[in-house]
Motif scaffolding. Structure first.
Motif, PDB file in Angstrom:
ATOM      1  N   LEU A 101     -16.879  19.923  36.650  1.00 37.96           N
ATOM      2  CA  LEU A 101     -16.359  18.925  37.589  1.00 37.96           C
ATOM      3  C   LEU A 101     -14.906  18.621  37.202  1.00 37.96           C
ATOM      4  O   LEU A 101     -14.609  17.598  36.579  1.00 37.96           O
ATOM      5  CB  LEU A 101     -17.207  17.649  37.550  1.00 37.96           C
ATOM      6  N   PRO A 102     -13.979  19.503  37.566  1.00 42.10           N
ATOM      7  CA  PRO A 102     -12.616  19.416  37.031  1.00 42.10           C
ATOM      8  C   PRO A 102     -11.819  18.197  37.443  1.00 42.10           C
ATOM      9  O   PRO A 102     -10.887  17.819  36.743  1.00 42.10           O
ATOM     10  CB  PRO A 102     -11.961  20.702  37.558  1.00 42.10           C
ATOM     11  N   ALA A 103     -12.129  17.575  38.553  1.00 40.90           N
ATOM     12  CA  ALA A 103     -11.325  16.431  38.998  1.00 40.90           C
ATOM     13  C   ALA A 103     -12.160  15.162  39.132  1.00 40.90           C
ATOM     14  O   ALA A 103     -11.794  14.253  39.877  1.00 40.90           O
ATOM     15  CB  ALA A 103     -10.633  16.763  40.316  1.00 40.90           C
ATOM     16  N   TRP A 104     -13.254  15.107  38.423  1.00 44.94           N
ATOM     17  CA  TRP A 104     -14.065  13.905  38.381  1.00 44.94           C
ATOM     18  C   TRP A 104     -13.780  13.159  37.076  1.00 44.94           C
ATOM     19  O   TRP A 104     -13.299  13.739  36.111  1.00 44.94           O
ATOM     20  CB  TRP A 104     -15.551  14.247  38.470  1.00 44.94           C
ATOM     21  N   LYS A 105     -14.138  11.891  37.021  1.00 42.74           N
ATOM     22  CA  LYS A 105     -13.769  11.065  35.867  1.00 42.74           C
ATOM     23  C   LYS A 105     -14.899  10.952  34.846  1.00 42.74           C
ATOM     24  O   LYS A 105     -14.794  11.436  33.723  1.00 42.74           O
ATOM     25  CB  LYS A 105     -13.387   9.665  36.358  1.00 42.74           C
ATOM     26  N   LYS A 106     -15.990  10.314  35.222  1.00 42.43           N
ATOM     27  CA  LYS A 106     -17.095  10.088  34.283  1.00 42.43           C
ATOM     28  C   LYS A 106     -18.362   9.780  35.067  1.00 42.43           C
ATOM     29  O   LYS A 106     -18.340   8.983  36.007  1.00 42.43           O
ATOM     30  CB  LYS A 106     -16.804   8.922  33.337  1.00 42.43           C
ATOM     31  N   GLY A 107     -19.472  10.404  34.661  1.00 45.20           N
ATOM     32  CA  GLY A 107     -20.719  10.135  35.351  1.00 45.20           C
ATOM     33  C   GLY A 107     -21.844  11.015  34.877  1.00 45.20           C
ATOM     34  O   GLY A 107     -21.858  11.480  33.731  1.00 45.20           O
ATOM     35  N   VAL A 108     -22.791  11.266  35.783  1.00 41.66           N
ATOM     36  CA  VAL A 108     -24.017  11.987  35.465  1.00 41.66           C
ATOM     37  C   VAL A 108     -24.304  12.980  36.591  1.00 41.66           C
ATOM     38  O   VAL A 108     -24.062  12.677  37.764  1.00 41.66           O
ATOM     39  CB  VAL A 108     -25.215  11.013  35.322  1.00 41.66           C
ATOM     40  N   VAL A 109     -24.852  14.159  36.241  1.00 45.02           N
ATOM     41  CA  VAL A 109     -25.169  15.187  37.227  1.00 45.02           C
ATOM     42  C   VAL A 109     -26.680  15.383  37.305  1.00 45.02           C
ATOM     43  O   VAL A 109     -27.350  15.521  36.272  1.00 45.02           O
ATOM     44  CB  VAL A 109     -24.500  16.530  36.868  1.00 45.02           C
ATOM     45  N   PHE A 110     -27.200  15.418  38.524  1.00 45.55           N
ATOM     46  CA  PHE A 110     -28.622  15.665  38.773  1.00 45.55           C
ATOM     47  C   PHE A 110     -28.751  16.920  39.643  1.00 45.55           C
ATOM     48  O   PHE A 110     -28.107  17.018  40.690  1.00 45.55           O
ATOM     49  CB  PHE A 110     -29.274  14.483  39.491  1.00 45.55           C
ATOM     50  N   ILE A 111     -29.583  17.869  39.223  1.00 46.77           N
ATOM     51  CA  ILE A 111     -29.873  19.071  39.997  1.00 46.77           C
ATOM     52  C   ILE A 111     -31.355  19.056  40.348  1.00 46.77           C
ATOM     53  O   ILE A 111     -32.212  19.030  39.454  1.00 46.77           O
ATOM     54  CB  ILE A 111     -29.537  20.356  39.220  1.00 46.77           C
ATOM     55  N   GLY A 136     -33.053  16.690  41.224  1.00 52.42           N
ATOM     56  CA  GLY A 136     -33.624  15.487  40.629  1.00 52.42           C
ATOM     57  C   GLY A 136     -33.630  15.464  39.116  1.00 52.42           C
ATOM     58  O   GLY A 136     -34.015  14.462  38.521  1.00 52.42           O
ATOM     59  N   LEU A 137     -33.216  16.557  38.460  1.00 52.03           N
ATOM     60  CA  LEU A 137     -33.228  16.640  37.005  1.00 52.03           C
ATOM     61  C   LEU A 137     -31.885  16.211  36.436  1.00 52.03           C
ATOM     62  O   LEU A 137     -30.830  16.669  36.873  1.00 52.03           O
ATOM     63  CB  LEU A 137     -33.532  18.069  36.551  1.00 52.03           C
ATOM     64  N   ASN A 138     -31.939  15.370  35.433  1.00 47.99           N
ATOM     65  CA  ASN A 138     -30.731  14.840  34.805  1.00 47.99           C
ATOM     66  C   ASN A 138     -30.194  15.850  33.797  1.00 47.99           C
ATOM     67  O   ASN A 138     -30.752  16.027  32.721  1.00 47.99           O
ATOM     68  CB  ASN A 138     -31.083  13.513  34.115  1.00 47.99           C
ATOM     69  N   LEU A 139     -29.079  16.521  34.140  1.00 51.02           N
ATOM     70  CA  LEU A 139     -28.477  17.485  33.215  1.00 51.02           C
ATOM     71  C   LEU A 139     -27.747  16.805  32.076  1.00 51.02           C
ATOM     72  O   LEU A 139     -27.626  17.355  30.990  1.00 51.02           O
ATOM     73  CB  LEU A 139     -27.484  18.393  33.944  1.00 51.02           C
ATOM     74  N   GLY A 140     -27.213  15.611  32.313  1.00 52.53           N
ATOM     75  CA  GLY A 140     -26.475  14.908  31.275  1.00 52.53           C
ATOM     76  C   GLY A 140     -25.179  14.325  31.814  1.00 52.53           C
ATOM     77  O   GLY A 140     -24.840  14.451  32.990  1.00 52.53           O
ATOM     78  N   ARG A 141     -24.448  13.704  30.909  1.00 49.56           N
ATOM     79  CA  ARG A 141     -23.183  13.066  31.270  1.00 49.56           C
ATOM     80  C   ARG A 141     -22.034  14.077  31.260  1.00 49.56           C
ATOM     81  O   ARG A 141     -22.036  15.034  30.504  1.00 49.56           O
ATOM     82  CB  ARG A 141     -22.844  11.955  30.272  1.00 49.56           C
ATOM     83  N   TYR A 142     -21.033  13.797  32.070  1.00 51.89           N
ATOM     84  CA  TYR A 142     -19.743  14.468  31.972  1.00 51.89           C
ATOM     85  C   TYR A 142     -18.680  13.391  31.800  1.00 51.89           C
ATOM     86  O   TYR A 142     -18.883  12.227  32.166  1.00 51.89           O
ATOM     87  CB  TYR A 142     -19.459  15.316  33.224  1.00 51.89           C
ATOM     88  N   TRP A 143     -17.536  13.764  31.220  1.00 49.99           N
ATOM     89  CA  TRP A 143     -16.468  12.799  30.968  1.00 49.99           C
ATOM     90  C   TRP A 143     -15.172  13.569  30.831  1.00 49.99           C
ATOM     91  O   TRP A 143     -15.088  14.516  30.029  1.00 49.99           O
ATOM     92  CB  TRP A 143     -16.767  11.997  29.707  1.00 49.99           C
ATOM     93  N   SER A 144     -14.177  13.188  31.561  1.00 54.50           N
ATOM     94  CA  SER A 144     -12.924  13.940  31.603  1.00 54.50           C
ATOM     95  C   SER A 144     -12.204  13.980  30.263  1.00 54.50           C
ATOM     96  O   SER A 144     -11.361  14.857  30.041  1.00 54.50           O
ATOM     97  CB  SER A 144     -11.992  13.354  32.680  1.00 54.50           C
TER      98      SER A 144
END
Length: 649
Positions: A582-592, A594-602
């Motif tokens: 997620l190259p232009a996102w700031k901070k959050g969580v990804v669900f595929i 319904g499954l929680n893959l984990g956090r991302y953070w720029s």
């Protein structure tokens, strides 16, 4: 596996776990034992049928110089793999790769927090089917060292202890405090009877069991390790017992009747001499020879040069010492299960548990693997190691362009609650999840203010709070930012604090203080705020499922943050592994699905999230991103990982 079935599985577990299909374990029946003095004393191609093994009497034992298995010299070459960090369809693949490297013993830890997410709820099936994992190891010819805890560290939230323990305001974790020992007894009553039939003397692969973990660096109660040892033995554990500590805390972490094993990263001759001097009447066991290290947000990706790791392994095995590589394969801390560092300052861990291990996060062979395999092949007394299994195909998919959004505020009606309280209530003490409190995720606290001024949090925000006035963002409160200016306005207004649990500290002396959310007063102009409405946003599968009924809007209607963004990824044919970026996102969580893959953070270092093929369906897959502050609405899927700029340990 359909997205519906996936979400049903995850409801039975923590949102931090990963749903996967079940494979039947097929038993093989060959045992070839070669008496040897070198690196591998016995080479195991498979374990015999249980009825042929019941006559075993002499399990793993120790004399003054070496380990013995059924009275024959045995040198442990172990490797750590955590079943809860590896998609179940990939268990066999990872263990076959371990065996092909020359490993003869699997070491795995058991996370209490995942197996008992609530006081009255236990889970030992599907992804958490520990018995199936151990039986699979036996089928593939691997012995097993079990680390049942109750505390395991393993860079998990609260070191693998369940957060509901902290509902007791007097709780003293890892001590003889009655509230803790009673909970341990209940847990062991469920766990240990499942492990007893899998012991060596019962015909199973478990040759040793570790008593707790790294207690020497904690050492809060002289009676505690004896209690854990007796708790294991009284429930039927009869194999060799071990403790495990760093060299400088080894003398405080032992208990009579258990071999003292050590943890190190780099080894020299002085270390070997010190180890033998500390325990002259027992063989030396390197329980954790660290192959790399974990990463924290805001720093660089840690790597250990292959030559350093293999040099340490060569030093140990050439002298006949037993060793376990931590990690041989790290995997991923999916969802919210990552821990954090507390000292010298708070730092949360990233979801990847790649660990710079011989097998990468996605099960790829690294230079360490090949060098290690070459080293170990010299100690097999003429036996040729199995060929390493073929790698799984990785694929770049077309980006998922999100086409709908749902504001956080519109999602609140789908949470459990809300709850009202005169004062802030920490996550663990919220009346949710059958009165077990909230374990992970976010908590929203709202109250009414009638003026602007100085908002002070002291040490009450754990760990980050986005602050809003009438749903307009005004700033951030966290560990080092304790004050914020609230703009003035007319009449009553709503002050909102969206507090994220970024991960409880996984080691050290402050475990008892790891409550999250708002843990104390919030002051406006030095006056404590009162009368809160509290929403639990643990983002479990049931909550994510419920959002499909929410009033989603098109992006053209003007997205608001924080919010949820929905898109789709289409997979042709059999799904392959990929990496979410997620190259232009700031901070959050990804669900595929319904499954929680984990956090991302720029802020990095981790730039991609591992998405295993078994999490995807052939055809349409749902993508939901929860973003706190900003995003470009496009989710990328790449065929290579990006764990950030590397720095040598």
């Amino acid at each position: 596996m359909s997205a519906v079935k996936a979400r049903e599985w995850q409801r039975a577990h923590l949102d931090s776990m990963v749903v996967l299909s079940i494979r039947n374990v097929h038993k093989r029946n060959a045992l070839i034992c070669l008496g040897a003095v070198g690196f591998i004393a016995c080479v195991f191609f498979g374990l015999p049928r249980r009825q042929e093994r019941l006559g075993r009497r002499a399990g793993l034992s120790a004399n003054s110089t070496q380990f013995l298995l059924e009275g024959q010299p045995f040198q442990i070459l172990g490797g750590s793999v955590h079943y809860f960090r590896v998609p179940r369809p990939y268990w066999r693949d990872r263990l076959l790769k371990m065996k092909a490297c020359g490993i003869n013993t699997l070491t795995t830890a058991v996370p209490w927090s995942l197996h008992q997410p609530q006081k009255e709820v236990f889970s030992f099936h599907s992804q958490l089917d520990l018995e199936a994992f151990i039986n699979l190891a036996a089928d593939l010819g691997l012995w097993v060292i079990l680390r049942p805890g109750p505390y395991i560290s393993s860079e998990l939230d609260l070191g693998g202890l369940p957060s509901w323990l902290l509902r007791d305001s007097s709780m003293r974790l890892r001590t003889m405090y009655p509230g803790f020992t009673q909970a341990v007894n209940v847990y062991f009553d469920k766990l240990i009877p499942k492990m007893v039939p899998l012991q060596f003397k019962k015909g199973g692969p478990i040759v040793a069991v570790q008593v707790e973990n790294e207690y020497g660096s904690f050492a809060k109660d002289d009676s505690y390790l004896l209690f854990i040892k007796e708790a294991l033995k009284s429930r039927g554990i009869s194999e060799l017992l071990l403790t495990s500590d760093r060299l400088d805390t080894l003398e405080w972490g032992g208990v009579d009747g258990a071999i003292r094993a050590v943890k190190l990263q780099k080894v020299n001759q002085r270390h070997v001499q010190d180890l033998r001097a500390l325990q002259p009447s027992s063989p030396t066991m390197m329980m954790d020879l660290w192959t790399g290290w974990y990463d924290v947000w805001g720093e660089l990706h840690h790597v250990l040069p292959p030559e350093d790791m293999v040099s340490a392994a060569r030093e140990l095995v050439s002298q006949g010492m037993s060793v376990n590589l931590y990690m041989f394969h790290g995997g991923s801390s999916f969802g919210f299960m990552t821990g954090a560092l507390g000292e010298p300052s708070y730092k949360a861990l990233v979801p990847s548990y790649d660990y710079d291990a011989p097998l990468s996060e996605a099960g790829e062979y690294t230079p360490k693997y090949h060098i290690l395999r070459d080293l170990l092949s010299r100690f097999t007394r003429g036996r040729v190691l199995p060929e390493p299994p073929a790698l799984h195909y990785r694929e770049s998919y077309e980006p998922a362009v999100t086409y709908q959004h749902l504001s956080l505020w519109d999602a609140l009606s789908y949470t459990e609650g809300p709850f009202r309280s005169p004062k802030p209530v920490n996550m663990e003490n919220l009346p949710v999840n059958n009165n077990n409190g909230q374990a992970y995720g976010y908590t929203l606290y709202e109250t009414t203010i009638t003026s602007g001024g100085s908002l002070k949090s002291g040490d009450s925000v754990r760990d980050r709070a986005l602050v809003f006035v009438d749903r307009s963002y005004i700033g951030l409160l966290k560990h080092k930012r304790l004050e914020l200016a609230v703009p003035g306005g007319k009449g009553p207004r709503t002050l909102s604090l969206l507090v994220e649990n970024c991960g409880r500290v996984h080691q050290g002396g402050g475990l008892d203080k790891q409550r999250k959310g708002l843990v104390g007063e919030i002051l406006l102009n030095n006056i404590p705020l009162r009368d809160f409405t509290i929403y639990s946003l643990d983002m479990k599968p049931s909550f994510i499922d419920s959002l499909y009924q929410a009033p989603w809007k098109t992006l053209s209607e003007g997205p608001t943050f924080p919010g949820f963004f929905m898109g789709r990824i289409f997979v042709y044919g059999y799904p392959s592994d990929t990496f979410v970026k997620l190259p232009a996102w700031k901070k959050g969580v990804v669900f595929i699905n319904g499954l929680n893959l984990g956090r991302y953070w720029s802020i990095g270092p981790q730039q991609t999230l591992y998405l295993p093929g078994p999490f995807l369906n052939s055809g349409i897959n749902q993508v939901i991103v929860f973003e706190e502050q900003e995003g470009d609405y496009s989710v990328h899927f790449e065929d290579t990982p990006d764990l950030g700029m590397a720095a040598d340990l």
